[in-house]
Design a protein around this motif. Structure first.
Motif, mmCIF file in Angstrom:
data_model
loop_
_atom_site.group_PDB
_atom_site.id
_atom_site.type_symbol
_atom_site.label_atom_id
_atom_site.label_comp_id
_atom_site.label_asym_id
_atom_site.label_seq_id
_atom_site.Cartn_x
_atom_site.Cartn_y
_atom_site.Cartn_z
ATOM 1 N N ASN A 59 0.806 -1.216 0.000
ATOM 2 C CA ASN A 59 0.000 0.000 0.000
ATOM 3 C C ASN A 59 0.844 1.273 0.000
ATOM 4 O OD1 ASN A 59 -2.371 -1.523 0.095
ATOM 5 N ND2 ASN A 59 -2.357 -1.604 2.330
ATOM 6 N N LEU A 60 2.145 1.127 0.219
ATOM 7 C CA LEU A 60 3.031 2.285 0.235
ATOM 8 C C LEU A 60 3.474 2.679 -1.177
ATOM 9 C CD1 LEU A 60 5.343 1.248 3.223
ATOM 10 C CD2 LEU A 60 3.266 2.644 3.303
ATOM 11 N N ILE A 61 3.373 1.757 -2.107
ATOM 12 C CA ILE A 61 3.856 2.000 -3.467
ATOM 13 C C ILE A 61 2.805 2.767 -4.261
ATOM 14 C CG2 ILE A 61 4.708 0.889 -5.562
ATOM 15 C CD1 ILE A 61 5.344 -1.561 -3.779
ATOM 16 N N ARG A 62 3.255 3.768 -4.987
ATOM 17 C CA ARG A 62 2.339 4.588 -5.782
ATOM 18 C C ARG A 62 1.586 3.728 -6.792
ATOM 19 N NH1 ARG A 62 2.721 7.865 -10.517
ATOM 20 N NH2 ARG A 62 1.478 9.775 -10.355
ATOM 21 N N LYS A 63 0.309 3.987 -6.954
ATOM 22 C CA LYS A 63 -0.521 3.203 -7.858
ATOM 23 C C LYS A 63 0.051 3.237 -9.269
ATOM 24 C CE LYS A 63 -5.340 2.540 -9.254
ATOM 25 N NZ LYS A 63 -6.737 3.023 -9.122
ATOM 26 N N GLY A 64 0.191 2.045 -9.848
ATOM 27 C CA GLY A 64 0.735 1.934 -11.199
ATOM 28 C C GLY A 64 2.214 1.627 -11.237
ATOM 29 N N ALA A 65 2.905 1.742 -10.082
ATOM 30 C CA ALA A 65 4.339 1.450 -10.018
ATOM 31 C C ALA A 65 4.560 0.087 -9.375
ATOM 32 C CB ALA A 65 5.067 2.533 -9.231
ATOM 33 N N ASP A 66 5.702 -0.512 -9.664
ATOM 34 C CA ASP A 66 5.991 -1.830 -9.082
ATOM 35 C C ASP A 66 6.884 -1.738 -7.856
ATOM 36 O OD1 ASP A 66 8.317 -1.069 -10.313
ATOM 37 O OD2 ASP A 66 8.618 -2.956 -11.401
ATOM 38 N N ARG A 67 7.456 -0.556 -7.616
ATOM 39 C CA ARG A 67 8.296 -0.362 -6.440
ATOM 40 C C ARG A 67 8.463 1.119 -6.145
ATOM 41 N NH1 ARG A 67 12.997 -3.740 -7.647
ATOM 42 N NH2 ARG A 67 11.404 -4.797 -8.877
ATOM 43 N N GLY A 68 8.765 1.419 -4.890
ATOM 44 C CA GLY A 68 9.037 2.790 -4.495
ATOM 45 C C GLY A 68 10.446 2.887 -3.938
ATOM 46 N N VAL A 69 11.019 4.091 -3.971
ATOM 47 C CA VAL A 69 12.382 4.299 -3.495
ATOM 48 C C VAL A 69 12.405 5.516 -2.568
ATOM 49 C CG1 VAL A 69 14.775 4.806 -4.117
ATOM 50 C CG2 VAL A 69 13.405 3.286 -5.565
ATOM 51 N N LEU A 70 13.027 5.353 -1.408
ATOM 52 C CA LEU A 70 13.214 6.449 -0.451
ATOM 53 C C LEU A 70 14.699 6.605 -0.183
ATOM 54 C CD1 LEU A 70 10.450 5.446 2.136
ATOM 55 C CD2 LEU A 70 10.256 7.159 0.317
ATOM 56 N N ARG A 71 15.168 7.864 -0.135
ATOM 57 C CA ARG A 71 16.577 8.136 0.155
ATOM 58 C C ARG A 71 16.658 9.335 1.086
ATOM 59 N NH1 ARG A 71 19.327 10.036 -4.402
ATOM 60 N NH2 ARG A 71 21.324 9.276 -3.606
ATOM 61 N N ALA A 72 17.529 9.249 2.078
ATOM 62 C CA ALA A 72 17.755 10.362 2.997
ATOM 63 C C ALA A 72 19.250 10.529 3.219
ATOM 64 C CB ALA A 72 17.048 10.126 4.320
ATOM 65 N N LYS A 73 19.703 11.774 3.128
ATOM 66 C CA LYS A 73 21.114 12.069 3.380
ATOM 67 C C LYS A 73 21.208 13.018 4.565
ATOM 68 C CE LYS A 73 23.395 14.953 0.746
ATOM 69 N NZ LYS A 73 24.065 15.550 -0.438
ATOM 70 N N GLY A 74 22.171 12.778 5.424
ATOM 71 C CA GLY A 74 22.314 13.640 6.580
ATOM 72 C C GLY A 74 23.646 13.455 7.278
ATOM 73 N N ILE A 75 23.744 14.067 8.467
ATOM 74 C CA ILE A 75 24.973 14.030 9.239
ATOM 75 C C ILE A 75 24.695 13.363 10.581
ATOM 76 C CG2 ILE A 75 26.804 15.374 10.328
ATOM 77 C CD1 ILE A 75 26.913 15.492 7.325
ATOM 78 N N ARG A 76 25.499 12.366 10.922
ATOM 79 C CA ARG A 76 25.436 11.730 12.224
ATOM 80 C C ARG A 76 26.852 11.552 12.733
ATOM 81 N NH1 ARG A 76 23.182 6.561 11.404
ATOM 82 N NH2 ARG A 76 25.281 5.685 11.411
ATOM 83 N N ASP A 77 27.098 12.036 13.946
ATOM 84 C CA ASP A 77 28.441 11.959 14.540
ATOM 85 C C ASP A 77 29.487 12.569 13.611
ATOM 86 O OD1 ASP A 77 27.314 10.600 16.708
ATOM 87 O OD2 ASP A 77 27.623 8.634 15.778
ATOM 88 N N ASP A 78 29.147 13.725 13.018
ATOM 89 C CA ASP A 78 30.057 14.478 12.143
ATOM 90 C C ASP A 78 30.417 13.739 10.863
ATOM 91 O OD1 ASP A 78 30.185 16.629 13.963
ATOM 92 O OD2 ASP A 78 31.741 15.596 15.125
#
Length: 275
Positions: A59-78
């Motif tokens: 149910n998380l995948i956009r209707k009509g697509a076979d997969r979804g992709v999430l990406r997050a970039k950040g800083i942890r412990d410098d």
């Protein structure tokens, strides 16, 4: 971890989106249905591979697509960290700094997210499973290694329940003898789960009292009481309750039946407290 960038593709209502975030407070404002909650959910899924709304993966995948992709970039412990998650029907693939993770639990702790949403009223208003899940999710978030404890308990409980059903229908003495093994495994793992919950509650009780005082502007007597279905020896009580469990084909004592009772000035918040 301070997130600087979030990319979303074929997730919920988003076909493709990129958000640049500040290190402070970020507000997302817009009309109903534009995707604000989906954005929060994306961060939640990146943290735990589960939706805070309880939605199934497909149910998380956009209707009509076979997969979804999430990406997050950040800083942890410098250090810069990149977390990627590929969401497909029935499974997910996680990567940290381009390295694939072999086990789901390896992602826990990479990005810690706390979600507060209207549905969280169920924590007090609804049944005990909501409160148990909250405690267990918080325990694993604080110490991802405890995911193994819960996996051991869940597996043992399922096996014991399966045996209970077999005994009721087949009356096989050899199956009932095998139950001794699973009584021990469920009892030992279940005791560890309750100990973890007790330790967490001891840690957060003063925080809850302080948080309520800051929110309401006055101090009240807030109590968090763990109500267990057994006293001291879970293995012994499983054996003692075996006849009843066979009759009902389910394990009737253990941490999966426990509850957290929250009271304010002696009144049960489920019935007395305002929203």
């Amino acid at each position: 971890m301070i997130i600087s960038d979030l990319w979303i593709r074929n997730f919920r209502s988003y076909e493709s989106a990129h958000f640049e975030l500040s290190s402070g407070l970020n507000s997302f404002i817009g009309p109903n249905g534009i995707g604000k909650t989906n954005l929060v959910e994306a961060l939640s899924v990146l943290s735990t591979q589960k939706s805070h709304r309880g939605s199934q993966t497909q149910n998380l995948i956009r209707k009509g697509a076979d997969r979804g992709v999430l990406r997050a970039k950040g800083i942890r412990d410098d250090r810069e960290v990149l977390i990627e998650l590929e969401v497909a029907s029935g499974r997910t693939k996680a990567f940290v700094n381009k390295q694939p993770l072999k086990r789901s639990k390896d992602l826990l702790g990479a990005l810690q997210v706390t979600v507060f949403a209207p549905d969280d009223l169920s924590l007090i208003k609804f049944g005990p499973s909501n409160r148990r899940d909250y405690l267990d999710d918080l325990i694993i978030s604080l110490d991802p290694s405890q995911a193994t404890t819960y996996a051991t308990f869940d597996k043992s409980l399922k096996q014991r329940n399966s045996l209970l059903k077999q005994i009721r229908t087949a009356a096989d003495e050899s199956v009932e003898a095998t139950l001794d093994v699973w009584d021990k495994r469920v009892g030992e793992a279940g005791a560890r789960v309750r100990n973890l919950r007790d330790a967490l509650l001891e840690r957060i009780r003063p925080m809850v009292t302080l948080a309520y005082a800051e929110l309401a502007g006055e101090r009240r007597d807030i109590k968090l009481d763990y109500v267990s279905t057994w006293k001291d020896d879970l293995v012994g009580e499983l054996i003692e309750n075996r006849t009843n469990d066979i009759r009902r084909s389910v394990t009737t004592v253990g941490p999966h039946r426990d509850d957290l009772v929250i009271t304010m000035d002696g009144f049960d918040t489920r019935n007395e407290a305002s929203q």
